[in-house]
Design a protein around this motif. Structure first.
Motif, PDB file in Angstrom:
ATOM      1  N   GLY A  45       0.820  -1.215   0.000  1.00 44.70           N
ATOM      2  CA  GLY A  45       0.000   0.000   0.000  1.00 44.70           C
ATOM      3  C   GLY A  45       0.845   1.252   0.000  1.00 44.70           C
ATOM      4  O   GLY A  45       0.554   2.216  -0.719  1.00 44.70           O
ATOM      5  N   GLY A  46       1.901   1.264   0.790  1.00 43.03           N
ATOM      6  CA  GLY A  46       2.791   2.419   0.812  1.00 43.03           C
ATOM      7  C   GLY A  46       3.498   2.638  -0.513  1.00 43.03           C
ATOM      8  O   GLY A  46       3.636   3.777  -0.980  1.00 43.03           O
ATOM      9  N   LEU A  47       3.935   1.563  -1.138  1.00 39.21           N
ATOM     10  CA  LEU A  47       4.573   1.688  -2.446  1.00 39.21           C
ATOM     11  C   LEU A  47       3.585   2.171  -3.501  1.00 39.21           C
ATOM     12  O   LEU A  47       3.961   2.923  -4.409  1.00 39.21           O
ATOM     13  CB  LEU A  47       5.196   0.351  -2.864  1.00 39.21           C
ATOM     14  CG  LEU A  47       6.420  -0.069  -2.047  1.00 39.21           C
ATOM     15  CD1 LEU A  47       6.843  -1.479  -2.419  1.00 39.21           C
ATOM     16  CD2 LEU A  47       7.562   0.900  -2.237  1.00 39.21           C
ATOM     17  N   ASN A  48       2.333   1.758  -3.392  1.00 37.11           N
ATOM     18  CA  ASN A  48       1.316   2.258  -4.313  1.00 37.11           C
ATOM     19  C   ASN A  48       1.069   3.749  -4.119  1.00 37.11           C
ATOM     20  O   ASN A  48       0.881   4.480  -5.091  1.00 37.11           O
ATOM     21  CB  ASN A  48       0.001   1.486  -4.150  1.00 37.11           C
ATOM     22  CG  ASN A  48       0.021   0.176  -4.879  1.00 37.11           C
ATOM     23  OD1 ASN A  48       0.803  -0.025  -5.799  1.00 37.11           O
ATOM     24  ND2 ASN A  48      -0.835  -0.739  -4.455  1.00 37.11           N
ATOM     25  N   VAL A  49       1.071   4.198  -2.866  1.00 32.82           N
ATOM     26  CA  VAL A  49       0.898   5.633  -2.612  1.00 32.82           C
ATOM     27  C   VAL A  49       2.088   6.406  -3.166  1.00 32.82           C
ATOM     28  O   VAL A  49       1.923   7.476  -3.773  1.00 32.82           O
ATOM     29  CB  VAL A  49       0.702   5.905  -1.103  1.00 32.82           C
ATOM     30  CG1 VAL A  49       0.765   7.393  -0.801  1.00 32.82           C
ATOM     31  CG2 VAL A  49      -0.612   5.324  -0.624  1.00 32.82           C
ATOM     32  N   ILE A  50       3.293   5.874  -2.995  1.00 35.12           N
ATOM     33  CA  ILE A  50       4.489   6.540  -3.531  1.00 35.12           C
ATOM     34  C   ILE A  50       4.407   6.647  -5.057  1.00 35.12           C
ATOM     35  O   ILE A  50       4.747   7.681  -5.635  1.00 35.12           O
ATOM     36  CB  ILE A  50       5.773   5.791  -3.109  1.00 35.12           C
ATOM     37  CG1 ILE A  50       6.029   5.968  -1.616  1.00 35.12           C
ATOM     38  CG2 ILE A  50       6.976   6.266  -3.907  1.00 35.12           C
ATOM     39  CD1 ILE A  50       7.161   5.121  -1.086  1.00 35.12           C
ATOM     40  N   SER A  51       3.936   5.596  -5.711  1.00 26.51           N
ATOM     41  CA  SER A  51       3.915   5.613  -7.174  1.00 26.51           C
ATOM     42  C   SER A  51       2.756   6.439  -7.745  1.00 26.51           C
ATOM     43  O   SER A  51       2.896   7.046  -8.802  1.00 26.51           O
ATOM     44  CB  SER A  51       3.862   4.191  -7.730  1.00 26.51           C
ATOM     45  OG  SER A  51       2.650   3.577  -7.373  1.00 26.51           O
ATOM     46  N   THR A  52       1.610   6.456  -7.063  1.00 24.64           N
ATOM     47  CA  THR A  52       0.461   7.180  -7.609  1.00 24.64           C
ATOM     48  C   THR A  52       0.418   8.639  -7.193  1.00 24.64           C
ATOM     49  O   THR A  52       0.034   9.491  -7.985  1.00 24.64           O
ATOM     50  CB  THR A  52      -0.865   6.502  -7.204  1.00 24.64           C
ATOM     51  OG1 THR A  52      -0.942   6.449  -5.789  1.00 24.64           O
ATOM     52  CG2 THR A  52      -0.971   5.108  -7.788  1.00 24.64           C
ATOM     53  N   ASN A  53       0.771   8.935  -5.946  1.00 26.75           N
ATOM     54  CA  ASN A  53       0.693  10.310  -5.458  1.00 26.75           C
ATOM     55  C   ASN A  53       1.836  10.553  -4.475  1.00 26.75           C
ATOM     56  O   ASN A  53       1.623  10.569  -3.262  1.00 26.75           O
ATOM     57  CB  ASN A  53      -0.665  10.549  -4.795  1.00 26.75           C
ATOM     58  CG  ASN A  53      -0.972  12.010  -4.647  1.00 26.75           C
ATOM     59  OD1 ASN A  53      -0.118  12.862  -4.872  1.00 26.75           O
ATOM     60  ND2 ASN A  53      -2.192  12.310  -4.249  1.00 26.75           N
ATOM     61  N   PRO A  54       3.050  10.746  -4.995  1.00 28.10           N
ATOM     62  CA  PRO A  54       4.199  10.888  -4.098  1.00 28.10           C
ATOM     63  C   PRO A  54       4.159  12.146  -3.224  1.00 28.10           C
ATOM     64  O   PRO A  54       4.814  12.201  -2.191  1.00 28.10           O
ATOM     65  CB  PRO A  54       5.405  10.913  -5.038  1.00 28.10           C
ATOM     66  CG  PRO A  54       4.860  11.252  -6.374  1.00 28.10           C
ATOM     67  CD  PRO A  54       3.429  10.819  -6.394  1.00 28.10           C
ATOM     68  N   GLY A  55       3.354  13.118  -3.601  1.00 30.46           N
ATOM     69  CA  GLY A  55       3.294  14.360  -2.831  1.00 30.46           C
ATOM     70  C   GLY A  55       2.675  14.198  -1.455  1.00 30.46           C
ATOM     71  O   GLY A  55       3.025  14.910  -0.518  1.00 30.46           O
ATOM     72  N   ILE A  56       1.759  13.266  -1.313  1.00 33.22           N
ATOM     73  CA  ILE A  56       1.109  13.098  -0.007  1.00 33.22           C
ATOM     74  C   ILE A  56       1.767  12.015   0.843  1.00 33.22           C
ATOM     75  O   ILE A  56       1.390  11.827   1.995  1.00 33.22           O
ATOM     76  CB  ILE A  56      -0.391  12.769  -0.163  1.00 33.22           C
ATOM     77  CG1 ILE A  56      -0.592  11.404  -0.796  1.00 33.22           C
ATOM     78  CG2 ILE A  56      -1.106  13.848  -0.905  1.00 33.22           C
ATOM     79  CD1 ILE A  56      -1.978  10.853  -0.615  1.00 33.22           C
ATOM     80  N   PHE A  57       2.747  11.316   0.276  1.00 29.47           N
ATOM     81  CA  PHE A  57       3.296  10.186   1.019  1.00 29.47           C
ATOM     82  C   PHE A  57       3.986  10.614   2.301  1.00 29.47           C
ATOM     83  O   PHE A  57       3.773   9.990   3.350  1.00 29.47           O
ATOM     84  CB  PHE A  57       4.268   9.363   0.166  1.00 29.47           C
ATOM     85  CG  PHE A  57       4.888   8.245   0.963  1.00 29.47           C
ATOM     86  CD1 PHE A  57       4.147   7.118   1.239  1.00 29.47           C
ATOM     87  CD2 PHE A  57       6.171   8.343   1.464  1.00 29.47           C
ATOM     88  CE1 PHE A  57       4.681   6.095   1.999  1.00 29.47           C
ATOM     89  CE2 PHE A  57       6.713   7.329   2.224  1.00 29.47           C
ATOM     90  CZ  PHE A  57       5.968   6.200   2.485  1.00 29.47           C
ATOM     91  N   MET A  58       4.816  11.638   2.264  1.00 30.35           N
ATOM     92  CA  MET A  58       5.563  12.012   3.473  1.00 30.35           C
ATOM     93  C   MET A  58       4.628  12.494   4.575  1.00 30.35           C
ATOM     94  O   MET A  58       4.876  12.219   5.761  1.00 30.35           O
ATOM     95  CB  MET A  58       6.634  13.057   3.167  1.00 30.35           C
ATOM     96  CG  MET A  58       7.876  12.473   2.542  1.00 30.35           C
ATOM     97  SD  MET A  58       8.540  11.001   3.376  1.00 30.35           S
ATOM     98  CE  MET A  58       9.186  11.674   4.866  1.00 30.35           C
ATOM     99  N   THR A  59       3.561  13.168   4.232  1.00 30.74           N
ATOM    100  CA  THR A  59       2.593  13.583   5.245  1.00 30.74           C
ATOM    101  C   THR A  59       1.951  12.361   5.892  1.00 30.74           C
ATOM    102  O   THR A  59       1.868  12.260   7.113  1.00 30.74           O
ATOM    103  CB  THR A  59       1.508  14.472   4.609  1.00 30.74           C
ATOM    104  OG1 THR A  59       2.138  15.574   3.973  1.00 30.74           O
ATOM    105  CG2 THR A  59       0.528  14.958   5.659  1.00 30.74           C
ATOM    106  N   THR A  60       1.516  11.418   5.044  1.00 36.59           N
ATOM    107  CA  THR A  60       0.890  10.213   5.602  1.00 36.59           C
ATOM    108  C   THR A  60       1.912   9.342   6.316  1.00 36.59           C
ATOM    109  O   THR A  60       1.567   8.622   7.251  1.00 36.59           O
ATOM    110  CB  THR A  60       0.190   9.413   4.495  1.00 36.59           C
ATOM    111  OG1 THR A  60       1.133   9.075   3.482  1.00 36.59           O
ATOM    112  CG2 THR A  60      -0.959  10.201   3.904  1.00 36.59           C
TER     113      THR A  60
END
Length: 109
Positions: A45-60
């Motif tokens: 799930g984290g890798l999917n968030v990084i690939s689809t929307n990297p801008g919100i990953f660090m906040t989440t």
């Protein structure tokens, strides 16, 4: 062994537990395997968030890291009170969040 040691008393109490005894591997393996699968799902799930929307990953990621720390102490307290019915969902959530935070690790990128 010192006279003040409660090792023998603790072992006598532990013998009545389901995970202690000759079947310890067979009894614990589903829980360990389940935790590993949940951690892998969290990493995916984290890798999917990084690939689809990297801008919100660090906040989440920071929210998940704080939640992970909080869940660790909450689950530890619940387990210390022998409340396994509540501890199992908490530990499952902890495994998912741990996987999510692991997806930020440079080796997984």
């Amino acid at each position: 062994m010192a006279n003040t040691s409660n090792f023998r008393q603790a072992m006598a109490q532990a013998q009545g537990q389901a995970l202690v005894g000759p079947n310890v591997i067979a009894n614990a393996l589903p829980f360990v395997g389940g935790g590993l699968v949940l951690t892998a799902v969290g990493s995916f799930g984290g890798l999917n968030v990084i690939s689809t929307n990297p801008g919100i990953f660090m906040t989440t990621f920071w929210v998940a890291l704080i939640a992970q720390l909080a869940l660790f102490f909450i689950a530890s307290r619940v387990l210390a009170n022998d409340n396994n019915q509540v501890a199992l969902p908490l530990l499952a959530t902890y495994s998912l969040i741990t996987g999510y935070t692991l997806s930020q690790h440079p080796v997984l990128k």
